[in-house]
Scaffold this active site. Structure first.
Site, PDB file in Angstrom:
ATOM      1  N   LYS A   6     -44.938 -51.674   2.353  1.00 37.30           N
ATOM      2  CA  LYS A   6     -45.576 -52.976   2.116  1.00 37.30           C
ATOM      3  C   LYS A   6     -44.685 -54.130   2.575  1.00 37.30           C
ATOM      4  CE  LYS A   6     -48.720 -51.515  -1.439  1.00 37.30           C
ATOM      5  NZ  LYS A   6     -49.065 -51.492  -2.850  1.00 37.30           N
ATOM      6  N   LYS A  64     -53.517 -42.787   3.856  1.00 37.61           N
ATOM      7  CA  LYS A  64     -54.260 -42.770   2.597  1.00 37.61           C
ATOM      8  C   LYS A  64     -55.481 -43.687   2.682  1.00 37.61           C
ATOM      9  CE  LYS A  64     -52.818 -45.435  -0.733  1.00 37.61           C
ATOM     10  NZ  LYS A  64     -52.134 -46.127  -1.828  1.00 37.61           N
ATOM     11  N   LYS A  84     -57.690 -49.368  -0.790  1.00 34.01           N
ATOM     12  CA  LYS A  84     -58.659 -50.459  -0.941  1.00 34.01           C
ATOM     13  C   LYS A  84     -58.316 -51.654  -0.080  1.00 34.01           C
ATOM     14  CE  LYS A  84     -57.347 -50.709  -5.782  1.00 34.01           C
ATOM     15  NZ  LYS A  84     -55.892 -50.808  -5.793  1.00 34.01           N
TER      16      LYS A  84
END
Ligand code: TYM
Length: 332
Positions: free
Chosen positions: A112, A197, A200
């Site tokens: 991230k 993965k 969302k």
């Protein structure tokens, strides 16, 4: 009594991955309100670039979806993280327990942080301390089990390390928790990029099935899923055939089957995709219908969250107060 705690971050619409990897386990795990706690972790949503109105909207939607998925306020405690101050209070003590090095080693932080840097946003300090707040979420309730998807394994390991370290230095205070994962679909992959993965906030919308997607949208996404290069047939081999294996995992999770055995029943991708699409549509249909009913009655959801926060606070406050005393702070 083994207390269960888990949470979901309101950073986007909830996905099939959230449902199969976590939420379904939560519904199966709820027993009594003081034994199973589920949380919309809104403070965690502030660790990356965010829009305040969107976070608020997604927090409400996540809570509504969790109720629609089958959590019942009589059997579990559902609440919003920022409504219970103890999470932030304990997080600071755990920052004084964790080291800079161990936080920088977290895989999700590295991913991230790289993304935030590349987009020119800069890395928020809270992104580095994210797993410490997560540890506080878990330890404040003397949690025994944390039902999560595979991607949270490292964070729960860190939580265990911090609990053990705190207990050794300052006296026994926290239960040392363990993560639990579903047998299949602990890591649902993106349908367009099956080596990543299904997330969302993922970049590939067409590869992500959202719980609230209309049946037609679900079908379209599944039918367009990538199924690996070459014509190796329908074989379950996650390393060599990630696309097909992901579809088999999803089918197994929806139907209660076993991916390798399911593969034997197919000769072509088309039939497999049609069955996956049908299974996912049927699994999500009742959740979507119930969500629409509950969303029309926001007062009910708000009342559940208010009561949930009260119950959560009553459990967490004495634990966090004890940690304050143990670490050497003067009682007020
Ligand atoms: P979050 O919001 O990313 O995801 C919520 C839950 O869904 C699981 N999950 C998946 N499982 C299988 N396949 C996928 N593609 C997939 N995507 C998500 C996650 O593993 C998770 O269980 N850090 C946490 C939130 C959190 C938390 C906590 C969890 C904060 N405090 C305390 C447990 C206990 C997170 O980002 O989840």
């Amino acid at each position: 009594m083994t207390r269960i705690f888990s949470g979901v971050k309101p950073t986007g619409h909830l996905t099939l991955g959230n449902y199969l990897g976590a939420v379904r386990q939560w519904v199966a795990a709820e027993q009594k309100p003081d034994e199973a706690l589920f949380c919309v972790v809104d403070l965690h949503a502030l660790t990356v670039e965010h829009d305040p109105a969107r976070v608020r909207r997604l927090s409400r939607q996540a809570a509504t979806l969790l109720l629609a998925a089958g959590l019942t306020p009589e059997k579990c405690t559902l609440f919003v993280q920022s409504h219970v101050d103890e999470h932030a209070r304990l997080s600071y003590l755990l920052e004084c327990t964790a080291s800079d090095g161990e936080l920088r080693r977290m895989v999700q932080y590295k991913e991230k942080a790289a993304k935030a840097q590349a987009s020119g946003e800069g890395v928020r300090l809270s992104l580095l301390t994210y797993p410490v707040l997560m540890a506080a979420d878990i330890l404040a309730y003397r949690t025994g089990e944390v039902p999560v998807g595979e991607d949270q394994r490292q964070h729960v390991e860190l939580t265990r390390d911090l609990a053990v370290r705190f207990n050794q230095r300052y006296g026994y205070t926290f239960t040392v928790p363990k993560a639990t994962h579903p047998v299949v679909a602990a890591r649902v992959m993106d349908l367009q990029d099956p080596t990543s993965k299904m997330g969302k906030s993922g970049d590939t919308g067409p590869g992500v099935v959202f719980i609230l997607d209309e049946p037609e949208a679900v079908r379209k996404k599944v039918m367009r899923a990538v199924t690996d290069s070459g014509d190796g047939g329908v074989v379950y081999d996650p390393a060599a055939r990630p696309g097909v294996s992901n579809l088999l995992d999803i089918l197994a999770a929806c139907t209660g089957g076993e991916p390798t055995a399911l593969a034997d029943g197919y000769t072509g991708y088309g039939a497999l995709k049609r069955d996956v699409a049908d299974a996912v549509v049927e699994l999500l249909r009742p959740v979507r219908v119930r969500h629409a009913e509950l969303a029309a009655d926001p007062g009910t959801v708000e009342a559940v969250l208010r009561a949930g926060a009260g119950r959560a606070r009553a459990i967490a406050r004495p634990v966090v107060d004890e940690a304050y005393r143990a670490i050497g702070l003067l009682e007020p």
